[in-house]
Every structure is written in structure tokens, then in C-alpha cells.
Write an enzyme that holds these catalytic residues in place. Structure first.
Site, short mmCIF file in Angstrom:
data_model
loop_
_atom_site.label_atom_id
_atom_site.label_comp_id
_atom_site.label_asym_id
_atom_site.label_seq_id
_atom_site.Cartn_x
_atom_site.Cartn_y
_atom_site.Cartn_z
N CYS A 245 33.64 53.58 34.22
CA CYS A 245 34.77 52.72 34.60
C CYS A 245 34.30 51.30 34.37
O CYS A 245 33.81 50.63 35.28
CB CYS A 245 35.13 52.95 36.07
SG CYS A 245 35.60 54.65 36.39
N GLY A 249 33.38 44.78 32.05
CA GLY A 249 32.14 44.94 31.29
C GLY A 249 30.95 44.17 31.82
O GLY A 249 29.94 44.04 31.12
N ASP A 269 37.25 52.87 29.97
CA ASP A 269 38.15 52.40 31.01
C ASP A 269 39.53 52.97 30.72
O ASP A 269 39.93 53.07 29.55
CB ASP A 269 38.21 50.87 31.10
CG ASP A 269 38.64 50.43 32.50
OD1 ASP A 269 37.78 50.07 33.31
OD2 ASP A 269 39.86 50.47 32.78
N ASP A 329 30.85 53.03 38.49
CA ASP A 329 31.22 51.87 39.32
C ASP A 329 32.71 52.09 39.60
O ASP A 329 33.57 51.62 38.86
CB ASP A 329 30.97 50.58 38.53
CG ASP A 329 31.22 49.34 39.36
OD1 ASP A 329 30.91 49.36 40.57
OD2 ASP A 329 31.73 48.34 38.81
N CYS A 379 32.81 48.24 45.53
CA CYS A 379 32.80 46.92 46.19
C CYS A 379 33.74 46.99 47.40
O CYS A 379 34.55 46.11 47.60
CB CYS A 379 33.21 45.81 45.23
SG CYS A 379 34.85 46.04 44.52
N1 SAM Z 1 32.16 48.09 36.15
C1 SAM Z 1 33.08 46.99 35.98
C2 SAM Z 1 32.27 45.70 35.87
O1 SAM Z 1 31.18 45.61 36.41
O2 SAM Z 1 32.75 44.75 35.21
C3 SAM Z 1 34.11 46.95 37.06
C4 SAM Z 1 34.89 48.23 37.18
S1 SAM Z 1 36.21 48.20 38.35
C5 SAM Z 1 35.37 48.37 39.85
C6 SAM Z 1 36.89 49.79 38.15
C7 SAM Z 1 37.57 50.03 36.81
O3 SAM Z 1 37.93 51.41 36.76
C8 SAM Z 1 38.86 49.27 36.54
O4 SAM Z 1 38.70 48.48 35.40
C9 SAM Z 1 39.91 50.36 36.29
O5 SAM Z 1 40.79 50.04 35.23
C10 SAM Z 1 39.03 51.54 35.91
N2 SAM Z 1 39.59 52.90 36.14
C11 SAM Z 1 40.42 53.31 37.11
N3 SAM Z 1 40.64 54.62 36.99
C12 SAM Z 1 39.92 55.05 35.93
C13 SAM Z 1 39.73 56.32 35.30
N4 SAM Z 1 40.34 57.43 35.74
N5 SAM Z 1 38.92 56.38 34.21
C14 SAM Z 1 38.30 55.28 33.73
N6 SAM Z 1 38.46 54.06 34.28
C15 SAM Z 1 39.25 53.96 35.38
#
Ligand code: SAM
Length: 465
Positions: A245, A249, A269, A329, A379
Site C-alpha cells: 500500500c 511512496g 496502490d 503500511d 499511523c
Molecule cells: N506507505 C505510504 C507512504 O509511506 O507514503 C502510505 C500508505 S497509506 C497509509 C495507505 C495507502 O493504501 C493509501 O494510499 C491507499 O490508497 C492504499 N490502499 C487502500 N486500500 C488498498 C488496497 N486494497 N490495496 C492497495 N492499496 C490500498
């Protein structure tokens, strides 16, 4: 309104309070007092920005000492316009790629609002609390008489009720953020639709340097626990790593940097619009080993049919046990984010995350090779998305084991049923420490504890299961 209380919906506060109180009661220590200190201080701390700006250095391109010097020169110049002394940029004592910038020192902590009032949207307001200046698209209202060079008071519109361009005084709920100098006039902002800097914050309530677009190939602004995640995953050059996820980035680019840009980082993502952000962040830091795809992480492990159809192994979905390391994450309720003065999130949304996190977790375990490392992080502060997820994961997946983390800068996990004392010590929970003297209960406030609320758990997949 003031910074004294975060505006979560009432039922979310009740829910959190009830869950944390139960934990405190289980601890059997002076229950009411523990609850009062722990939970209320936590809520008081969330609206206040951390007192440290954390910068991750791209040490593939530049030495940390060189970046430290460049940043210090930039900050000294920026503070010539401010009524606050410039802060010193210092290396983090433990993390070799991190620079820490404490908030600037105010001689006069009282900032009185000027009479000309500029209203900004909530997202812009939160960025101002972390040191940003104000760009025109974030401005919701400005006085008709406002001209370039005027000194103005800046307020955040708390509930998103201010009409863009309104001329009457905004009477909705708002929070004073400090004073600044208008660089654009009202006409520039709302008629000429300029997109540049509208107000430079000369006298902010909470001071931090504005580092937007500074040294874009050399630094990345990131919260300290997020940087820690990369070090705990500890990817090596040549590894095949999945960031499940990944957008926008931040952690993906750190993983690629730790791998010296050798090997493969697959960044997934589900949100198609966010893939470009991962690619842009990778490009800004000159990283080439990142492959980003719009894909649902819960479906990233190929089914038997997909395998039989002879799918391309380089794109998702992937065969089982493809990756040396996986970072999950997870999407989460985000209740540990700081500063946060208002949240529209409903209780049912908060409660919806554990089911998704569990699906993603099982997919991550399937994709990890035997002996590989899986890091799970959020978070948020809820027990269900953190310690309870770990309890569930260990029961559901006997093929994984919880591991000690290196380095361990945060606190330990909360005592929830099913999590042994030993395992509580292995996870890291960052609980923001109030920096205001009346609230810090004698704890020394450092860049390692004045952070966002965060949680990290590390697992390894056992061989021959
Ligand atoms: N790891 C990122 C960073 O450090 O920049 C932050 C990630 S954020 C906490 C969670 C992300 O999970 C979001 O961008 C969201 O779009 C994505 N997301 C939500 N459901 C998802 C899924 N089923 N598969 C992949 N990504 C997903």
C-alpha cells in the site's frame, strides 16, 4: 476555537475512551488517574504539531553532512524575515540518514492576531502548523482591502464552511495560526487566479522552517516513525521487495534507497490517481528500481487459475512466496496524525479498517518467501488496528513469528488479551508526548517521542511449514 481539544466525532471519543479505559483497568493501576493522564493528554496532544521537523537524506546522492550544511544555510536565510531565531539542523543520534530540526525559539511566545483576516482551508492550515507558507489555492477568504505587503492574521476554517472568495467576515468555527505578510493581493488570488505563494508566515503560532521544494533530489520530509519502518524492514541490495500500500511512496523511496537502488521494489496502490505520485517521488530522488502498479493488495497473490494461464511474473498478481520482504503500511483510521484539529471520520469508518487490514495481511504472508521479513505499520492509535491485529495474525498464521525490532525508539505495545508480555515488548507503539510543560508528566520531550501516533510490528516467515 483553541488548541485545547481535538474535534473527533463524539461517538469516536467515547469508543476510544472506553477501549483505552478497559486496558488501563486490566493493568490494575490506579485506573481513573491512568485514564485521565493517558487518554486526555493524548487527545490534547493530537492538535499540536510535533516540535521537530524530520528530514530523510537521500544518502545515495549526497553525504548527510553536506545536506546538513545546505539546509542550515537555507533556514538561516529564511529566518531573516521571521521574528523567531533560526533553529539548528542536527543529525539524529541513531538513524544515519536522518536530520532533525527542532522548532525555532520564540523570545515572545504571545502572538496577537492582526486585524486583516485571511481564512485558509483545513489542509492548508495543518500544513501551516508544520511550517509551510500559504499558497493561493489554499486561501478561502481575504479582506477586500488586502494588498501585497500587508500584515495579516491567518485562520484555519475548521469545518470547511467558508465559501471561497467570500467578502463578508467569516463567522464559522476557525483557529488562529499566526500572522504573516501578504505576497499577493486579494485580486491576485481570486480574480487573476494566481497559484503562487499568497502569504509568508512571519509570526506563526508554532514555528518550523518551510522546506517545501527545497533540495528535492537530496531530501524527503517524513515523520520519524515512518523512516524507522524502512530501517526495521532492512532491505538489502538485490532484494525483491513488495510495498503493498505504497502511495505516495515515502516508504517506497526509502526502501529503494536502502537497497542502493539495486534489486526490485514493487509498489502497489489501489488508488489509480496516486500511482503518479509514487513515480514522481522516485524520479525526484533519481531512483530507478521502483515499479509502481495500480492494484488491490488483497488480490496481489495469484490464484491457481491465473498461474495456469501463464501470467507474466513481473506484474501483479504474483505467485506465492515471490518476495524477500513485504511492507504492509496499511490503510488505517489515521487517528495518530498530527496536527489534527478536526476529523469528519465516522465511527463506522473507524471500525471498518481491521477487516481490510486482515485481508491485506493474509495476502502479504502468502507473497512472502520462507525466511522473509514482513513489517506491518499504521499511523493510528486504535487497539483493534494495532495490538489486536498482531494477536489475530499470530493465531491465523502459525507460519509467521513476531520479531524484535532494531532500532526500537518508541514505546511497547498495550496489554491486550492474547498478546504475551514478551510480544508486547517486540512491537513499537508511538504515543505522542505533550510538549507543553503542564502536560508532559516529567517525560523529556525528544524527536523520538514527540511524533505522530504510530505502530509497527515485524514478523518473519518460518521455513518448512
Ligand atoms: N506507505 C505510504 C507512504 O509511506 O507514503 C502510505 C500508505 S497509506 C497509509 C495507505 C495507502 O493504501 C493509501 O494510499 C491507499 O490508497 C492504499 N490502499 C487502500 N486500500 C488498498 C488496497 N486494497 N490495496 C492497495 N492499496 C490500498
Amino acid at each position: 476555537m483553541s488548541f485545547s481539544d481535538i474535534q473527533f466525532k463524539h461517538d469516536i471519543k467515547e469508543y476510544l475512551s472506553e477501549r483505552f479505559t478497559r486496558i488501563m483497568c486490566d493493568l490494575d493501576v490506579d485506573c481513573d488517574e491512568r485514564r485521565g493522564i493517558w487518554f486526555n493528554k493524548l487527545l490534547e496532544t493530537l492538535p499540536i504539531p510535533p516540535a521537530y521537523t524530520i528530514v530523510r537524506v537521500n544518502d545515495l546522492l549526497s553525504h548527510r553532512d553536506e545536506v546538513q550544511q545546505l539546509l542550515q544555510e537555507h533556514i538561516n536565510k529564511q529566518y531573516e524575515q521571521k521574528r523567531v531565531k533560526p533553529p539548528a539542523v542536527v543529525p539524529h543520534p541513531l538513524l544515519r540518514d536522518v536530520l532533525v530540526i527542532p522548532s525555532g525559539h520564540r523570545d515572545d511566545p504571545e502572538v496577537k492576531p492582526e486585524s486583516l483576516e485571511v481564512i485558509v482551508d483545513l489542509a492548508c492550515g495543518m500544513a501551516v502548523l508544520r511550517g509551510a507558507d500559504i499558497f493561493a489555492p489554499g486561501v478561502m477568504a481575504a479582506p477586500v482591502v488586502m494588498n501585497r505587503g500587508d500584515t495579516v492574521a491567518v485562520y484555519s476554517d475548521v469545518k470547511g464552511l467558508c465559501r471561497r472568495g467570500m467578502t463578508a467576515k467569516f463567522e464559522g468555527e476557525r483557529l488562529f495560526l499566526g500572522n504573516g505578510k501578504a505576497v499577493l493581493s486579494r485580486h491576485d488570488i481570486f480574480v487573476a487566479s494566481s497559484s503562487g505563494t499568497a502569504v509568508v508566515m512571519t509570526d506563526p503560532l508554532f514555528d518550523s522552517p518551510s522546506l517545501n521544494s527545497i533540495l528535492p533530489s537530496k531530501i524527503f520530509l517524513q515523520n520519524l516513525p515512518s523512516i524507522l519502518v524502512g530501517h526495521i524492514l532492512n532491505p538489502q541490495p538485490g532484494d525483491k521487495v513488495l510495498d503493498m500500500c505504497a502511495a505516495p511512496g515515502g516508504k517506497t523511496t526509502h526502501i529503494a534507497t536502502l537497497m542502493k537502488d539495486q534489486g526490485t521494489v514493487v509498489a502497489l496502490d489501489r488508488a489509480s490517481k496516486k500511482i503518479a505520485r509514487i513515480e514522481a517521488n522516485g524520479a525526484a530522488l533519481h531512483l530507478k528500481c521502483i515499479n509502481a502498479y495500480c492494484f488491490d493488495g488483497t488480490k496481489a497473490c495469484a490464484t491457481g487459475t491465473e498461474m495456469a494461464e501463464g501470467k507474466d511474473d513481473c506484474r501483479p498478481p504474483f505467485p506465492r512466496m515471490t518476495f524477500d520482504r513485504v511492507l504492509l503500511d496499511a490503510p488505517c483510521s489515521g487517528l495518530g496524525q498530527r496536527p489534527r484539529i478536526y476529523s469528519k471520520m465516522s465511527l463506522s469508518e473507524v471500525k471498518s479498517y481491521p477487516a481490510l487490514q486482515r485481508k491485506l495481511f493474509s495476502s502479504a504472508v502468502s507473497l512472502l518467501r520462507e525466511g522473509g521479513t514482513l513489517v506491518y505499520s499504521t499511523c493510528t492509535i486504535t487497539i483493534e488496528e494495532n495490538e489486536s491485529l498482531v494477536v489475530w495474525a499470530l493465531q491465523k498464521h502459525p507460519e509467521i513469528r513476531l520479531e524484535k525490532q532494531e532500532p526500537h525508539l518508541g514505546g511497547t505495545g498495550l496489554p491486550v488479551p492474547g498478546l504475551s508480555k514478551e510480544d508486547q515488548q517486540k512491537v513499537q507503539r508511538f504515543t505522542p508526548t505533550p510538549r507543553l510543560a503542564s502536560g508532559n508528566q516529567g517525560r523529556t520531550v525528544t524527536c523520538d517521542n514527540d511524533t505522530i501516533g504510530f505502530f509497527v510490528a515485524k514478523f518473519v516467515k518460518l521455513n518448512n511449514r
